[in-house]
Design an enzyme around this catalytic site. Structure first.
Site, PDB file in Angstrom:
ATOM      1  N   HIS A  75       0.812  -1.220   0.000  1.00 14.50           N
ATOM      2  CA  HIS A  75       0.000   0.000   0.000  1.00 14.50           C
ATOM      3  C   HIS A  75       0.843   1.267   0.000  1.00 14.50           C
ATOM      4  CE1 HIS A  75      -3.566  -2.380   0.425  1.00 14.50           C
ATOM      5  NE2 HIS A  75      -3.128  -2.918   1.531  1.00 14.50           N
TER       6      HIS A  75
ATOM      7  N   ILE B 268       1.039   6.999   0.219  1.00 21.86           N
ATOM      8  CA  ILE B 268       0.446   5.925   1.006  1.00 21.86           C
ATOM      9  C   ILE B 268      -1.010   5.757   0.586  1.00 21.86           C
ATOM     10  CG2 ILE B 268      -0.101   5.135   3.338  1.00 21.86           C
ATOM     11  CD1 ILE B 268       2.110   7.235   4.237  1.00 21.86           C
ATOM     12  N   CYS B 269      -1.369   4.576   0.172  1.00 28.05           N
ATOM     13  CA  CYS B 269      -2.744   4.273  -0.226  1.00 28.05           C
ATOM     14  C   CYS B 269      -3.514   3.908   1.042  1.00 28.05           C
ATOM     15  CB  CYS B 269      -2.755   3.128  -1.244  1.00 28.05           C
ATOM     16  SG  CYS B 269      -4.381   2.836  -1.951  1.00 28.05           S
ATOM     17  N   LEU B 270      -4.091   4.938   1.651  1.00 27.99           N
ATOM     18  CA  LEU B 270      -4.808   4.769   2.916  1.00 27.99           C
ATOM     19  C   LEU B 270      -6.018   5.689   2.890  1.00 27.99           C
ATOM     20  CD1 LEU B 270      -4.756   3.494   5.791  1.00 27.99           C
ATOM     21  CD2 LEU B 270      -3.425   5.478   6.504  1.00 27.99           C
TER      22      LEU B 270
ATOM     23  N   TYR C  38      -9.002   2.876  -3.504  1.00 28.42           N
ATOM     24  CA  TYR C  38      -8.305   2.202  -2.412  1.00 28.42           C
ATOM     25  C   TYR C  38      -8.508   0.702  -2.582  1.00 28.42           C
ATOM     26  CZ  TYR C  38      -8.009   6.884  -0.677  1.00 28.42           C
ATOM     27  OH  TYR C  38      -7.759   8.235  -0.581  1.00 28.42           O
TER      28      TYR C  38
END
Length: 96
Positions: free
Chosen positions: A29, A36-38, A91
């Site tokens: 992620h 940051i894939c959050l 996401y």
């Protein structure tokens, strides 16, 4: 690892920008540009979240990695400047 966290003038109505500085950890992620894939940093943002809460969420995400690999869309994303607003992001994992 070093993390850059920047709070916009519109905070807490808008999420802060968070990304890793080089060297970037290998994680499913985290893009190679440091992003940051959050969802908490985009569509999942809530004004009651604090910097400490964001750091804890990132730490938890990193500790729960199933494998050390790049995000599946890293090639399309990696050339972008890190820390931009996460509008229209997809996401990949709703649990992080």
């Amino acid at each position: 690892y070093r993390l850059k966290l920047t709070f916009p003038n519109s905070y807490p109505a808008s999420p802060p920008s968070a990304y890793f500085l080089s060297p970037v950890p290998a994680h499913e992620h985290i893009y190679t540009n440091g992003d940051i894939c959050l969802s908490l940093l985009g569509s999942g943002w809530r004004p009651n979240l604090t910097g400490q809460g964001i750091a804890l969420a990132i730490q938890s995400m990193m500790m729960s990695a199933a494998k050390k690999s790049l995000p599946r869309d890293n090639a399309a994303h990696a050339g972008r400047r890190p820390g931009q607003e996460q509008t229209a992001w997809i996401y990949h994992d709703d649990s992080c």
